[in-house]
Scaffold this motif. Structure first.
Motif, PDB file in Angstrom:
ATOM      1  N   VAL A   1       0.859  -1.050  -0.029  1.00 36.13           N
ATOM      2  CA  VAL A   1      -0.068   0.052  -0.065  1.00 36.13           C
ATOM      3  C   VAL A   1       0.841   1.300  -0.081  1.00 36.13           C
ATOM      4  O   VAL A   1       1.922   1.307   0.582  1.00 36.13           O
ATOM      5  CB  VAL A   1      -0.934   0.061   1.019  1.00 36.13           C
ATOM      6  CG1 VAL A   1      -0.119   0.139   2.463  1.00 36.13           C
ATOM      7  CG2 VAL A   1      -2.088   1.144   1.042  1.00 36.13           C
TER       8      VAL A   1
ATOM      9  N   TYR B   1      -2.530  -1.134  -3.403  1.00 37.33           N
ATOM     10  CA  TYR B   1      -3.342  -0.314  -3.190  1.00 37.33           C
ATOM     11  C   TYR B   1      -2.523   1.078  -2.978  1.00 37.33           C
ATOM     12  O   TYR B   1      -1.808   1.085  -2.012  1.00 37.33           O
ATOM     13  CB  TYR B   1      -4.434   0.016  -2.049  1.00 37.33           C
ATOM     14  CG  TYR B   1      -5.556  -1.185  -2.127  1.00 37.33           C
ATOM     15  CD1 TYR B   1      -6.869  -0.651  -2.759  1.00 37.33           C
ATOM     16  CD2 TYR B   1      -5.569  -2.606  -1.940  1.00 37.33           C
ATOM     17  CE1 TYR B   1      -7.803  -1.467  -3.039  1.00 37.33           C
ATOM     18  CE2 TYR B   1      -6.491  -3.362  -2.197  1.00 37.33           C
ATOM     19  CZ  TYR B   1      -7.486  -2.878  -2.559  1.00 37.33           C
ATOM     20  OH  TYR B   1      -8.858  -3.690  -2.832  1.00 37.33           O
TER      21      TYR B   1
ATOM     22  N   THR C   1      -8.769   4.427  -0.958  1.00 36.67           N
ATOM     23  CA  THR C   1      -9.465   3.106  -2.004  1.00 36.67           C
ATOM     24  C   THR C   1      -9.349   1.805  -1.437  1.00 36.67           C
ATOM     25  O   THR C   1     -10.339   1.192  -1.529  1.00 36.67           O
ATOM     26  CB  THR C   1      -8.603   3.390  -3.400  1.00 36.67           C
ATOM     27  OG1 THR C   1      -7.258   2.890  -2.881  1.00 36.67           O
ATOM     28  CG2 THR C   1      -8.701   4.553  -3.894  1.00 36.67           C
ATOM     29  N   LEU C   2      -8.672   1.601  -0.586  1.00 40.66           N
ATOM     30  CA  LEU C   2      -8.488   0.266   0.284  1.00 40.66           C
ATOM     31  C   LEU C   2      -9.629   0.119   0.990  1.00 40.66           C
ATOM     32  O   LEU C   2     -10.485  -0.707   1.037  1.00 40.66           O
ATOM     33  CB  LEU C   2      -7.149   0.036   1.025  1.00 40.66           C
ATOM     34  CG  LEU C   2      -7.246  -1.056   2.149  1.00 40.66           C
ATOM     35  CD1 LEU C   2      -7.665  -2.223   1.218  1.00 40.66           C
ATOM     36  CD2 LEU C   2      -6.044  -1.061   2.740  1.00 40.66           C
TER      37      LEU C   2
END
Length: 134
Positions: A29, A83, A88-89
């Motif tokens: 991420v 991500y 957005t995750l």
């Protein structure tokens, strides 16, 4: 002759919550190039309010929101892809969890633990409530 139905008076008002505290996963991420190559420690805290009218039935797990399902959903989502943003995750997690109609509200906190020096964590906290559906 007309039958009159009386509402049974509720003895209690319920507020039901399921919580997952400090779920620690190593995931991809972040927007920086080094974050795209190496997994980092990320902590998840989830608080879920369910339909207060649920009637838990020990013989039917579909009668509750199962925290094991929530854990496994988060693990699957985070293992699927990198991500760039925690935001957005979190939206993908909300989308998956709100498929369960028994869930009314989700509070989700996601923290990166090792990314910024001199901090214990940085991250986001988002709360989402299901709109009243009629």
């Amino acid at each position: 002759m007309k039958l009159i139905k009386f509402k049974t008076k509720k003895s209690f008002n319920y507020k039901r919550k399921i919580f997952i505290k400090d779920l620690l996963l190593k995931i991809l991420v972040g927007i920086h190039s080094f974050e795209k190559k190496k997994k980092q420690r990320v902590k998840f805290n989830v608080e879920i309010n369910t339909d207060p009218n649920l009637n838990p039935n020990q013989d039917n797990l579909d009668s509750i929101v199962n925290y094991e399902y929530i854990l496994n959903s988060i693990k699957k989502i985070t293992n699927r892809k990198h991500y760039p943003l925690l935001e957005t995750l979190s939206e993908d997690i909300f989308f998956k969890l709100f498929k369960d109609k028994k869930i009314r509200k989700i509070k989700l906190r996601i923290e990166k633990l090792d990314i910024i020096k001199n901090t214990s964590s940085v991250g986001i906290e988002t709360e989402k409530v299901r709109s009243n559906e009629h």
